[in-house]
Design an enzyme around this catalytic site. Structure first.
Site, short mmCIF file in Angstrom:
data_model
loop_
_atom_site.label_atom_id
_atom_site.label_comp_id
_atom_site.label_asym_id
_atom_site.label_seq_id
_atom_site.Cartn_x
_atom_site.Cartn_y
_atom_site.Cartn_z
N GLU A 1 -14.02 6.27 8.55
CA GLU A 1 -13.91 7.30 7.56
C GLU A 1 -15.37 7.77 7.60
O GLU A 1 -16.42 6.98 7.84
CB GLU A 1 -13.76 6.91 6.27
CG GLU A 1 -11.93 6.70 6.25
CD GLU A 1 -11.68 6.29 4.52
OE1 GLU A 1 -12.28 6.83 3.68
OE2 GLU A 1 -10.59 5.67 4.55
N ASP B 1 -17.73 4.52 6.85
CA ASP B 1 -17.15 3.40 6.71
C ASP B 1 -16.96 2.74 8.14
O ASP B 1 -16.38 3.31 9.06
CB ASP B 1 -15.78 3.56 6.05
CG ASP B 1 -15.91 3.67 4.76
OD1 ASP B 1 -17.06 3.89 3.88
OD2 ASP B 1 -14.88 4.25 3.97
N ARG C 1 -17.92 -4.53 2.00
CA ARG C 1 -16.71 -4.63 0.96
C ARG C 1 -15.62 -5.52 1.33
O ARG C 1 -14.89 -5.09 2.26
CB ARG C 1 -16.45 -3.21 0.31
CG ARG C 1 -17.33 -2.36 -0.12
CD ARG C 1 -17.19 -0.83 0.05
NE ARG C 1 -17.02 -0.38 1.17
CZ ARG C 1 -16.40 0.86 1.43
NH1 ARG C 1 -16.03 1.76 0.76
NH2 ARG C 1 -16.41 1.15 2.64
N LYS D 1 -10.89 11.40 6.23
CA LYS D 1 -10.13 10.89 7.25
C LYS D 1 -9.95 11.39 8.67
O LYS D 1 -10.60 10.58 9.48
CB LYS D 1 -8.75 10.65 6.61
CG LYS D 1 -8.50 9.90 5.39
CD LYS D 1 -8.81 8.39 5.35
CE LYS D 1 -8.21 7.86 4.10
NZ LYS D 1 -8.76 8.46 2.74
N LYS E 1 -2.03 4.59 6.35
CA LYS E 1 -2.59 5.33 4.97
C LYS E 1 -2.38 6.77 4.94
O LYS E 1 -2.26 7.60 5.93
CB LYS E 1 -3.97 5.04 5.04
CG LYS E 1 -4.98 5.50 6.03
CD LYS E 1 -6.31 4.92 6.04
CE LYS E 1 -7.22 5.08 7.40
NZ LYS E 1 -8.53 4.38 7.13
N ARG F 1 -7.44 -4.83 1.89
CA ARG F 1 -8.44 -3.75 1.64
C ARG F 1 -9.64 -4.23 0.95
O ARG F 1 -9.75 -5.23 0.20
CB ARG F 1 -7.79 -2.87 0.63
CG ARG F 1 -6.38 -2.29 1.01
CD ARG F 1 -5.86 -1.43 -0.05
NE ARG F 1 -5.26 -2.32 -1.22
CZ ARG F 1 -4.75 -1.78 -2.25
NH1 ARG F 1 -4.46 -0.55 -2.51
NH2 ARG F 1 -4.51 -2.60 -3.43
N ARG G 1 -19.81 -0.05 4.09
CA ARG G 1 -20.32 1.32 3.77
C ARG G 1 -21.95 1.50 4.21
O ARG G 1 -22.64 0.71 3.70
CB ARG G 1 -20.05 1.39 2.23
CG ARG G 1 -20.86 2.77 1.55
CD ARG G 1 -20.22 4.19 2.18
NE ARG G 1 -19.06 4.38 2.18
CZ ARG G 1 -18.24 4.72 1.05
NH1 ARG G 1 -19.10 5.12 0.11
NH2 ARG G 1 -17.04 5.12 1.10
N ASN H 1 -17.37 9.66 4.56
CA ASN H 1 -17.01 9.97 3.12
C ASN H 1 -18.03 11.30 2.90
O ASN H 1 -19.53 10.89 3.03
CB ASN H 1 -17.26 9.03 2.41
CG ASN H 1 -16.13 7.78 2.50
OD1 ASN H 1 -15.04 8.13 2.11
ND2 ASN H 1 -16.31 7.08 3.21
#
Length: 313
Positions: free
Chosen positions: A280, A272, A224, A124, A159, A232, A209, A282
């Site tokens: 983000e 992301d 997504r 994050k 979050k 979400r 992604r 990842n």
């Protein structure tokens, strides 16, 4: 090559779409020897970092898809490469594993992703290094700061920093309904740090992604897309995954970050992106290999293997 995969229990794999399994399959098909252990099987023993691991054979049957050999204690520096694929959350035991992997790297082990780089890149918080690419963002433990941020942006998402799969993500609209309660609950009354971001309505077109492998950009993203009244897009939260070519803006962001992150030892990264904003980075166990491969002309597992082989040659 002898490839060690450190992952969650094989029985827990979703065999139709598991990215780690896709890596294992393509490596085995190329003639490489697979080995498996869990992070709990890493040890410092006789002045070496070793794994109590087992040889692994992937079988075509979906009912009984793997065979494991006898447990052997092998030094991590004896493998051609070690793939750390344990799923988050990044808790204290994950942190302990990275310290052991760092010790193994000093002894000559080749670990992907580099454990020091993984520790240095909160999935994050690492976006804050690139403020020109991110939406308006606040990181705080203070309710008053979140309330001020909400007044400025009126529609926000809150979050926890250690969430995964969309866990603990809340939207607070212009009415501010339950803002204090959400912050107090998620933040455990100021004990935990939270992230707030301006809500991006482009989430309706998908949380994209984008995969970076060996400093190169996979040309297809997995969008997504939230379903129903859900905000979400995470697949774990019921989002629909749709592979699509990168937009010009997505490609620009990915091509900017790919060489920077790869140079730090982050061989496999999942960005992301929502509406052209980076949300983000990842680095623990990025996924979506299978969904992108199945829905596009691009074979992600093969791309990963070729990049790995080049890196190790």
């Amino acid at each position: 090559m002898d490839l060690l995969f450190i992952a969650d229990p094989l029985e827990s794999f979703k065999i139709k779409k598991d990215s780690t399994l896709a890596m294992m399959r393509v490596a085995q098909e190329a003639g490489h020897q697979l080995w498996f252990c869990q992070s709990r099987n890493l040890l410092w023993k006789d002045n070496l970092v070793v794994a109590d691991c087992q040889s692994l054979l992937i079988k075509p049957s979906s009912k009984s898809w793997f065979d494991l050999g006898e447990v052997q204690s092998k030094a991590l520096n004896s493998f051609s490469a070690v793939q750390m694929r344990t799923d988050p959350p990044f808790d204290i035991e994950y942190l302990n594993s990275t310290w052991l992997l760092s010790a193994a790297k000093i002894q000559g082990a080749k670990v992907f992703n580099d454990p020091t780089a993984v520790r240095n890149h909160s999935e994050k918080l690492s976006i804050t290094e690139f403020p020109e690419l991110i939406p308006p963002t606040l990181v705080t433990r203070e309710l008053s700061a979140v309330e001020e941020f909400h007044r400025a942006h009126t529609d926000i998402v809150i979050k926890p920093l250690d969430g995964m799969g969309g866990m603990g993500v809340f939207r607070v609209g212009p009415d501010g309904l339950n803002l204090a309660s959400i912050v107090e609950t998620l933040g455990e009354n100021g004990a935990r740090t939270l992230m707030a971001q301006r809500f991006l309505p482009e989430i309706a077109q998908g949380d994209k992604r984008v995969l970076l492998i060996g400093g190169e950009v996979v040309p297809f993203a997995l969008a997504r897309i939230p379903q129903g009244k859900e905000i979400r897009g995470n697949l774990a939260a019921g989002g629909k995954g749709v592979a699509m070519p990168l937009s010009a803006e997505e490609k620009r962001i990915a091509q900017k970050l790919a060489p920077i992150l790869n140079q730090r030892g982050l061989f496999l990264v999942g960005l992301d992106l929502i509406g052209g904003y980076l949300t983000e980075i990842n680095v623990t166990s990025p996924t979506c290999f299978v969904e992108i491969t199945d829905q596009s002309s691009f074979d992600v597992p093969q791309f990963w293997l070729k990049a790995l082989e080049r890196t190790l040659s």
